[in-house]
Design an enzyme around this catalytic site. Structure first.
Site, PDB file in Angstrom:
ATOM      1  N   LYS A  39       4.969   5.003 -10.744  1.00  0.00           N
ATOM      2  CA  LYS A  39       4.564   3.775 -11.427  1.00  0.00           C
ATOM      3  C   LYS A  39       3.961   4.044 -12.817  1.00  0.00           C
ATOM      4  O   LYS A  39       3.592   5.165 -13.138  1.00  0.00           O
ATOM      5  CB  LYS A  39       3.568   2.999 -10.555  1.00  0.00           C
ATOM      6  CG  LYS A  39       4.135   2.613  -9.190  1.00  0.00           C
ATOM      7  CD  LYS A  39       5.413   1.801  -9.285  1.00  0.00           C
ATOM      8  CE  LYS A  39       5.888   1.269  -7.950  1.00  0.00           C
ATOM      9  NZ  LYS A  39       6.276   2.279  -6.965  1.00  0.00           N
TER      10      LYS A  39
HETATM   11  C1  LIG Z   1       8.349  -3.822  -5.780  1.00  0.00           C
HETATM   12  C2  LIG Z   1       7.476  -2.898  -4.976  1.00  0.00           C
HETATM   13  N1  LIG Z   1       6.598  -3.428  -4.112  1.00  0.00           N
HETATM   14  C3  LIG Z   1       5.789  -2.650  -3.376  1.00  0.00           C
HETATM   15  C4  LIG Z   1       5.826  -1.279  -3.483  1.00  0.00           C
HETATM   16  C5  LIG Z   1       4.970  -0.457  -2.565  1.00  0.00           C
HETATM   17  O1  LIG Z   1       4.056   0.328  -3.243  1.00  0.00           O
HETATM   18  P1  LIG Z   1       3.556   1.720  -2.611  1.00  0.00           P
HETATM   19  O2  LIG Z   1       4.648   2.712  -2.774  1.00  0.00           O
HETATM   20  O3  LIG Z   1       2.343   2.040  -3.440  1.00  0.00           O
HETATM   21  O4  LIG Z   1       3.208   1.477  -1.202  1.00  0.00           O
HETATM   22  C6  LIG Z   1       6.707  -0.687  -4.378  1.00  0.00           C
HETATM   23  C7  LIG Z   1       6.769   0.781  -4.510  1.00  0.00           C
HETATM   24  O5  LIG Z   1       7.723   1.365  -4.945  1.00  0.00           O
HETATM   25  C8  LIG Z   1       7.569  -1.516  -5.146  1.00  0.00           C
HETATM   26  O6  LIG Z   1       8.461  -0.993  -5.995  1.00  0.00           O
END
Ligand SMILES: Cc1ncc(COP(=O)(O)O)c(C=O)c1O
Length: 436
Positions: free
Chosen positions: A211
């Site tokens: 990210k």
């Molecule tokens: C659109 C979206 N929502 C939620 C998430 C979930 O985040 P995390 O990987 O921190 O759990 C991601 C992660 O790639 C994502 O791209």
């Protein structure tokens, strides 16, 4: 032009793009400070809503400081840090009271967490197709998917570009639905000048390694609703309640806390965000102008309401017949020219085995555990979501780190694509998918 690199020619570019994560002495010092302090864990529950002074002899919590600073930077009143973006979504739905028998409308072109969050609270994810020009959830498809069971919508600000919030908020208001903005790609992004995550009932962010701000892992919930913030924090802190004894647990919560190391790193990452976002936007605008002139290449449309695109990804659609090469050959050729690129999701979420087999927990629940009286066949969403299907066939993703390079590096991307087009006849025509 010389031969294509994939066929043994010299690559257009030998220099690597900037690596990710971007970090320096600031992050190094921040981690060392936490390490040496011995305060690796935050004791201060409740700081999301009450900025408490640290207890005597205790340093100020980095996580508490970060969640406040990040929420403020997105224009939200409260920020609740947690373990990751997946947990942020689960917790938010729980705090909003979404539960068994409820339906939650989600896009099919996103990461799995957007659709597993409803399942985590035993609600049912219902997919609504995306708009093909922006890859964001299409409000009209949302409206069509609403039933008396619908409780919430989770629009994703995909790739860092705001969803059509005017239309979505209007729909939500008319049907009394909660709106949870999945802003996992939206750090520093704005819609009509308002920070992503501060527009709906709540927003969720991810600080996972890929990210635009990262501590390896991490998540955060933003909201302007104090009660919701307090509930979210309670769910993240094992069901504890502000002002109650430490070992009293008011509700079923988990441990979804962020560590002080993550908080300290993210405070430093936040300081870099504005300049990085400006650079990404400048380079993306340049690529839009150059790439949109090439045959078969169509960068995603950026609507007027997107006042600040975060560019977690730079995406263009690749039309095989127009360009004259299959997408898989194009991607391999571009990579060989020294430009890393991705095909993105291979299929929309509903085509994952877990949906086709309804391999949920407990098996089949929530569709089969008695609260729900509608039969759902996830395979049937294919016919309802032609744009998500097409996005999976045609998208080409570049990573945000590539947009942190210089103008001449963007020229390399354009030249590499032009070179592949010029040599398109070197590829076997049989491999081009004519889209039949
Ligand atoms: C659109 C979206 N929502 C939620 C998430 C979930 O985040 P995390 O990987 O921190 O759990 C991601 C992660 O790639 C994502 O791209």
């Amino acid at each position: 032009m010389s031969r294509l690199a994939i066929f043994g020619g010299a690559p257009e570019r030998a220099k690597p793009f900037p690596s990710w994560p971007a970090f320096g002495e600031n992050e190094e010092q921040a981690v060392l400070e936490v390490l040496r302090s011995g305060n690796w864990w935050r004791y201060s529950h409740g700081e999301a809503v009450e900025a408490a002074a640290p207890e005597a002899g205790q340093p100020r919590s980095k996580v508490a400081e970060f969640q406040r600073a990040f929420a403020q930077s997105q224009g939200a009143k409260y920020g609740i840090a947690c373990a990751n973006g997946t947990a942020a979504l689960d917790v938010t739905l729980k705090a909003l009271g979404v539960g068994p028998g409820d339906e939650v409308i989600v896009p099919p072109y996103t990461f799995i967490a957007t659709a597993t969050a409803p399942l985590a609270v035993n609600a049912v994810p219902i997919f609504a197709d995306i708009d093909y020009e922006t890859f964001n959830i299409a409000p009209q498809r949302v409206e069509e998917a609403i039933t008396p069971r619908t409780k919430a919508i989770i629009p994703v600000h995909f790739a860092g570009q705001a969803a059509d919030m005017d239309s979505l908020l209007h729909i939500a208001q008319r049907h009394n639905l909660a709106v949870v903005e999945d802003a996992a790609h939206g750090h520093g992004g704005t819609w009509k000048g308002r920070g992503l995550g501060s527009i709906g009932h709540a927003g969720t962010f991810s600080f996972q390694a890929s990210k635009n701000m990262t501590a390896g892992e991490g998540g955060l919930i933003t909201t302007n609703d104090r009660d919701l913030a307090e509930l979210c924090e309670s769910y993240i802190w094992g069901g504890r309640k502000i002002g109650r004894p430490w070992y009293e647990h008011s509700r079923l919560g988990w441990n979804y806390r962020m560590t002080e190391f993550q908080g300290a790193i993210l405070l430093q990452q936040l300081k870099r965000l504005e300049a990085q976002s400006a650079k990404r936007r400048e380079n993306a605008r340049y690529l839009d102008a150059r790439l949109s002139k090439l045959p078969g290449i169509r960068p995603l449309r950026v609507p007027e309401y997107v006042t600040g695109h975060s560019y977690h990804l730079y995406i263009f659609c690749f039309n095989e017949p127009e360009f004259g090469v299959s997408r898989s050959d194009f991607l391999a050729a571009l990579l060989a020219e020294g430009v890393s690129c991705l095909a993105g999701y291979a299929h929309p979420l509903y085509k994952n085995p877990m949906f086709l087999r309804q391999d949920f927990y407990p098996r089949g629940c929530p569709l089969t555990c008695g609260h729900y009286d509608r039969a759902i066949d996830y395979a049937a969403f294919e016919a309802l979501c032609p744009n998500a299907e097409r996005a999976c066939r045609e998208a080409v993703w570049l990573e945000h780190r590539q947009l942190l390079a210089e103008r001449e590096d963007m020229d390399d991307i354009v030249h590499a694509i032009e070179k592949i087009h010029e040599h398109r006849l070197d590829f076997q025509p049989a491999v081009v998918n004519k889209g039949e």
